[in-house]
Design a protein around this motif. Sequence first.
Motif, short mmCIF file in Angstrom:
data_model
loop_
_atom_site.label_atom_id
_atom_site.label_comp_id
_atom_site.label_asym_id
_atom_site.label_seq_id
_atom_site.Cartn_x
_atom_site.Cartn_y
_atom_site.Cartn_z
N PRO A 35 0.81 -1.22 0.00
CA PRO A 35 0.00 0.00 0.00
C PRO A 35 0.85 1.28 0.00
O PRO A 35 0.49 2.25 -0.67
N ALA A 36 1.97 1.29 0.72
CA ALA A 36 2.83 2.49 0.76
C ALA A 36 3.43 2.78 -0.61
O ALA A 36 3.47 3.93 -1.05
N ARG A 63 2.21 1.72 -3.56
CA ARG A 63 1.11 2.10 -4.45
C ARG A 63 0.74 3.57 -4.24
O ARG A 63 0.54 4.30 -5.21
N LYS A 64 0.69 4.02 -2.99
CA LYS A 64 0.35 5.42 -2.71
C LYS A 64 1.43 6.36 -3.24
O LYS A 64 1.12 7.38 -3.86
N ARG A 65 2.69 6.01 -3.03
CA ARG A 65 3.79 6.87 -3.50
C ARG A 65 3.75 7.00 -5.02
O ARG A 65 3.90 8.09 -5.57
N GLN A 94 1.11 6.41 -7.08
CA GLN A 94 -0.12 7.08 -7.51
C GLN A 94 -0.04 8.58 -7.24
O GLN A 94 -0.44 9.39 -8.07
N ASP A 95 0.48 8.97 -6.07
CA ASP A 95 0.62 10.40 -5.74
C ASP A 95 1.54 11.10 -6.75
O ASP A 95 1.24 12.21 -7.19
N ASP A 97 -0.24 11.40 -10.08
CA ASP A 97 -1.28 12.43 -10.02
C ASP A 97 -0.71 13.85 -10.16
O ASP A 97 -1.45 14.78 -10.50
#
Length: 152
Positions: free
Chosen positions: A12-13, A15-17, A19-20, A23
Amino acid sequence: MEDQVNPEQASPAVRKRVQDSFDRQGLMAHLGAQITTIAPGRVHIVLPARAEVTQQHGYFHAGATSAVADSAGGYAALTLFPEDCRVLTVEYKINLLAPAAGNRIEAVGTVLKSGRTLTVCQLEVYGVRDDGERTLVASGQQTLIRVNTPTQ
């Protein structure tokens, strides 16, 4: 073999990095591209067909095809980097194999070799129709550099 890519989903970490970061890319937002898969050493980016991303014959423009391929490879590399690192493309070569037709294109970036400084990725772009038929429309290779974020 240490360079093999795990086919499962990234943490999850990570994926968030990824995706952020994605974006924050103005070009990907402008094109209408979206990340659909973030796995260790592998990222998929989908670009829906729109008149704004086509060339004069109605196919996806080579520039749009190349841009999503470049981003897919860059983010595939980033999934394997430490949290305090960034990624920049050093070079890439792409071969356009067939007209990029379909309802969308899907770029797949896959890490071939992740090193301390340089990472090499395979780039593939598929034209995808609504019925699921996929055609390989571009193939390439990319070299990226890992940039350490300076500590303050």
